[in-house]
Design a protein around this motif. Sequence first.
Motif, PDB file in Angstrom:
ATOM      1  N   VAL A  19     -14.426-111.353 -12.618  1.00 48.25           N
ATOM      2  CA  VAL A  19     -15.314-111.785 -13.706  1.00 48.25           C
ATOM      3  C   VAL A  19     -15.870-113.189 -13.472  1.00 48.25           C
ATOM      4  CG1 VAL A  19     -14.161-110.305 -15.399  1.00 48.25           C
ATOM      5  CG2 VAL A  19     -13.411-112.671 -15.130  1.00 48.25           C
ATOM      6  N   PHE A  20     -15.280-113.932 -12.540  1.00 40.24           N
ATOM      7  CA  PHE A  20     -15.723-115.311 -12.299  1.00 40.24           C
ATOM      8  C   PHE A  20     -15.296-115.699 -10.894  1.00 40.24           C
ATOM      9  CE2 PHE A  20     -14.859-119.845 -12.045  1.00 40.24           C
ATOM     10  CZ  PHE A  20     -15.906-120.437 -12.743  1.00 40.24           C
ATOM     11  N   GLU A  21     -16.186-116.389 -10.198  1.00 37.89           N
ATOM     12  CA  GLU A  21     -15.813-116.892  -8.865  1.00 37.89           C
ATOM     13  C   GLU A  21     -16.622-118.139  -8.565  1.00 37.89           C
ATOM     14  OE1 GLU A  21     -16.107-114.034  -5.646  1.00 37.89           O
ATOM     15  OE2 GLU A  21     -15.036-115.398  -4.292  1.00 37.89           O
ATOM     16  N   ASN A  22     -15.957-119.165  -8.052  1.00 35.08           N
ATOM     17  CA  ASN A  22     -16.672-120.309  -7.483  1.00 35.08           C
ATOM     18  C   ASN A  22     -15.931-120.739  -6.218  1.00 35.08           C
ATOM     19  OD1 ASN A  22     -14.569-122.032  -8.249  1.00 35.08           O
ATOM     20  ND2 ASN A  22     -15.616-122.794 -10.070  1.00 35.08           N
ATOM     21  N   GLU A  23     -16.240-121.922  -5.729  1.00 35.45           N
ATOM     22  CA  GLU A  23     -15.696-122.359  -4.437  1.00 35.45           C
ATOM     23  C   GLU A  23     -14.161-122.341  -4.414  1.00 35.45           C
ATOM     24  OE1 GLU A  23     -16.895-126.332  -3.502  1.00 35.45           O
ATOM     25  OE2 GLU A  23     -15.801-126.328  -1.593  1.00 35.45           O
ATOM     26  N   ASN A  24     -13.543-122.747  -5.498  1.00 39.94           N
ATOM     27  CA  ASN A  24     -12.081-122.919  -5.519  1.00 39.94           C
ATOM     28  C   ASN A  24     -11.322-121.885  -6.328  1.00 39.94           C
ATOM     29  OD1 ASN A  24     -12.150-125.287  -3.976  1.00 39.94           O
ATOM     30  ND2 ASN A  24     -12.545-126.542  -5.783  1.00 39.94           N
ATOM     31  N   ILE A  25     -12.009-121.154  -7.181  1.00 36.52           N
ATOM     32  CA  ILE A  25     -11.343-120.345  -8.212  1.00 36.52           C
ATOM     33  C   ILE A  25     -11.856-118.911  -8.208  1.00 36.52           C
ATOM     34  CG2 ILE A  25     -10.976-120.108 -10.726  1.00 36.52           C
ATOM     35  CD1 ILE A  25      -9.691-122.656  -9.516  1.00 36.52           C
ATOM     36  N   LEU A  26     -10.945-117.970  -8.525  1.00 38.09           N
ATOM     37  CA  LEU A  26     -11.318-116.569  -8.757  1.00 38.09           C
ATOM     38  C   LEU A  26     -10.670-116.141 -10.066  1.00 38.09           C
ATOM     39  CD1 LEU A  26     -12.738-114.191  -7.128  1.00 38.09           C
ATOM     40  CD2 LEU A  26     -10.429-113.434  -6.578  1.00 38.09           C
ATOM     41  N   ALA A  27     -11.371-115.350 -10.862  1.00 39.55           N
ATOM     42  CA  ALA A  27     -10.780-114.781 -12.081  1.00 39.55           C
ATOM     43  C   ALA A  27     -11.096-113.299 -12.119  1.00 39.55           C
ATOM     44  CB  ALA A  27     -11.327-115.475 -13.317  1.00 39.55           C
ATOM     45  N   PHE A  28     -10.077-112.506 -12.460  1.00 38.13           N
ATOM     46  CA  PHE A  28     -10.239-111.048 -12.465  1.00 38.13           C
ATOM     47  C   PHE A  28      -9.366-110.445 -13.561  1.00 38.13           C
ATOM     48  CE2 PHE A  28      -6.149-110.542 -10.313  1.00 38.13           C
ATOM     49  CZ  PHE A  28      -6.037-111.726  -9.585  1.00 38.13           C
ATOM     50  N   GLU A  29      -9.659-109.179 -13.907  1.00 32.24           N
ATOM     51  CA  GLU A  29      -8.919-108.511 -14.977  1.00 32.24           C
ATOM     52  C   GLU A  29      -7.508-108.173 -14.521  1.00 32.24           C
ATOM     53  OE1 GLU A  29     -11.311-105.122 -15.960  1.00 32.24           O
ATOM     54  OE2 GLU A  29     -12.833-106.340 -16.979  1.00 32.24           O
ATOM     55  N   ASP A  30      -6.534-108.417 -15.414  1.00 36.16           N
ATOM     56  CA  ASP A  30      -5.156-108.020 -15.152  1.00 36.16           C
ATOM     57  C   ASP A  30      -5.090-106.493 -15.137  1.00 36.16           C
ATOM     58  OD1 ASP A  30      -2.166-109.602 -15.612  1.00 36.16           O
ATOM     59  OD2 ASP A  30      -2.210-107.407 -15.706  1.00 36.16           O
ATOM     60  N   ILE A  31      -4.322-105.938 -14.205  1.00 35.29           N
ATOM     61  CA  ILE A  31      -4.220-104.477 -14.055  1.00 35.29           C
ATOM     62  C   ILE A  31      -3.459-103.842 -15.223  1.00 35.29           C
ATOM     63  CG2 ILE A  31      -2.042-104.269 -12.760  1.00 35.29           C
ATOM     64  CD1 ILE A  31      -3.617-102.531 -10.729  1.00 35.29           C
ATOM     65  N   GLU A  32      -2.655-104.639 -15.919  1.00 29.06           N
ATOM     66  CA  GLU A  32      -1.869-104.147 -17.055  1.00 29.06           C
ATOM     67  C   GLU A  32      -2.133-105.047 -18.264  1.00 29.06           C
ATOM     68  OE1 GLU A  32       2.774-103.382 -17.671  1.00 29.06           O
ATOM     69  OE2 GLU A  32       2.116-103.026 -15.602  1.00 29.06           O
ATOM     70  N   PRO A  33      -3.304-104.889 -18.884  1.00 24.58           N
ATOM     71  CA  PRO A  33      -3.719-105.856 -19.911  1.00 24.58           C
ATOM     72  C   PRO A  33      -2.824-105.860 -21.145  1.00 24.58           C
ATOM     73  CG  PRO A  33      -5.273-104.009 -19.785  1.00 24.58           C
ATOM     74  CD  PRO A  33      -4.320-103.845 -18.641  1.00 24.58           C
ATOM     75  N   GLN A  34      -2.509-107.044 -21.629  1.00 20.30           N
ATOM     76  CA  GLN A  34      -1.672-107.222 -22.819  1.00 20.30           C
ATOM     77  C   GLN A  34      -2.514-107.582 -24.047  1.00 20.30           C
ATOM     78  OE1 GLN A  34       1.616-106.471 -22.576  1.00 20.30           O
ATOM     79  NE2 GLN A  34       1.095-105.945 -20.459  1.00 20.30           N
ATOM     80  N   SER A  35      -3.813-107.602 -23.890  1.00 24.07           N
ATOM     81  CA  SER A  35      -4.733-107.868 -25.010  1.00 24.07           C
ATOM     82  C   SER A  35      -6.096-107.320 -24.573  1.00 24.07           C
ATOM     83  CB  SER A  35      -4.800-109.369 -25.302  1.00 24.07           C
ATOM     84  OG  SER A  35      -5.122-110.088 -24.146  1.00 24.07           O
ATOM     85  N   PRO A  36      -7.039-107.169 -25.521  1.00 23.83           N
ATOM     86  CA  PRO A  36      -8.350-106.599 -25.151  1.00 23.83           C
ATOM     87  C   PRO A  36      -9.002-107.329 -23.971  1.00 23.83           C
ATOM     88  CG  PRO A  36      -8.134-106.675 -27.532  1.00 23.83           C
ATOM     89  CD  PRO A  36      -6.915-107.376 -26.977  1.00 23.83           C
ATOM     90  N   ILE A  37      -8.846-108.654 -23.922  1.00 20.64           N
ATOM     91  CA  ILE A  37      -9.265-109.411 -22.728  1.00 20.64           C
ATOM     92  C   ILE A  37      -8.003-110.017 -22.121  1.00 20.64           C
ATOM     93  CG2 ILE A  37     -10.582-111.396 -21.866  1.00 20.64           C
ATOM     94  CD1 ILE A  37     -12.482-110.996 -24.303  1.00 20.64           C
ATOM     95  N   ALA A  67     -12.643-123.372 -15.419  1.00 17.30           N
ATOM     96  CA  ALA A  67     -12.998-121.944 -15.339  1.00 17.30           C
ATOM     97  C   ALA A  67     -12.631-121.247 -16.649  1.00 17.30           C
ATOM     98  CB  ALA A  67     -12.280-121.287 -14.157  1.00 17.30           C
ATOM     99  N   ALA A  68     -11.455-121.583 -17.208  1.00 21.73           N
ATOM    100  CA  ALA A  68     -11.048-120.985 -18.489  1.00 21.73           C
ATOM    101  C   ALA A  68     -12.066-121.321 -19.573  1.00 21.73           C
ATOM    102  CB  ALA A  68      -9.657-121.487 -18.881  1.00 21.73           C
ATOM    103  N   LYS A  69     -12.494-122.575 -19.595  1.00 21.78           N
ATOM    104  CA  LYS A  69     -13.497-122.984 -20.591  1.00 21.78           C
ATOM    105  C   LYS A  69     -14.795-122.193 -20.431  1.00 21.78           C
ATOM    106  CE  LYS A  69     -16.543-126.801 -21.741  1.00 21.78           C
ATOM    107  NZ  LYS A  69     -16.951-128.181 -21.446  1.00 21.78           N
ATOM    108  N   GLU A  70     -15.249-122.059 -19.198  1.00 23.06           N
ATOM    109  CA  GLU A  70     -16.519-121.360 -18.949  1.00 23.06           C
ATOM    110  C   GLU A  70     -16.407-119.875 -19.296  1.00 23.06           C
ATOM    111  OE1 GLU A  70     -18.364-122.629 -15.294  1.00 23.06           O
ATOM    112  OE2 GLU A  70     -19.613-120.816 -15.230  1.00 23.06           O
TER     113      GLU A  70
END
Length: 114
Positions: A19-37, A67-70
């Motif tokens: 869901v998000f990527e930049n030079e230093n960071i990657l963000a992706f969905e957890d395979i076993e979600p504990q909340s809607p997001i 990244a969390a803020k964005e």
Amino acid sequence: MEDCLFCKIINKEIPANIVFENENILAFEDIEPQSPIHLLIIPKKHIATINDIEPQDKNICGDMLLAAKEIANTMNVDSSGFRTIFNTNEDAGQTVFHIHMHFLAGRKMKWPPG
Ligand code: 5GP
Ligand code: ZN
């Protein structure tokens, strides 16, 4: 690092819903979600736990929070709220030893956590 699940996701050897990527960071969905997001925000540098962070990693740590803020803003949960968690070692239930910030949103959270 070889044999690290999240390094394999960074290197696109294992698929993930990114869901998000930049030079230093990657963000992706957890395979076993504990909340809607439920996302995992990780540095591209392999760091096993918070115990392994060095002073020279402080920019990366700041980038994780930015990244969390964005992401919160993009997903429109910045005002409604979201929870960010790092689990470290056994008592906290860490299962993947590449540092990750859980980003949970989309439902009312309880406190204290279990
Ligand atoms: P921990 O328990 O270490 O704090 O969090 C590890 C997280 O990684 C768990 O929430 C788990 O569901 C997630 N996870 C484990 N394997 C995979 C995987 O292959 N893909 C994704 N996207 N998440 C994973
Ligand atoms: Zn790794």
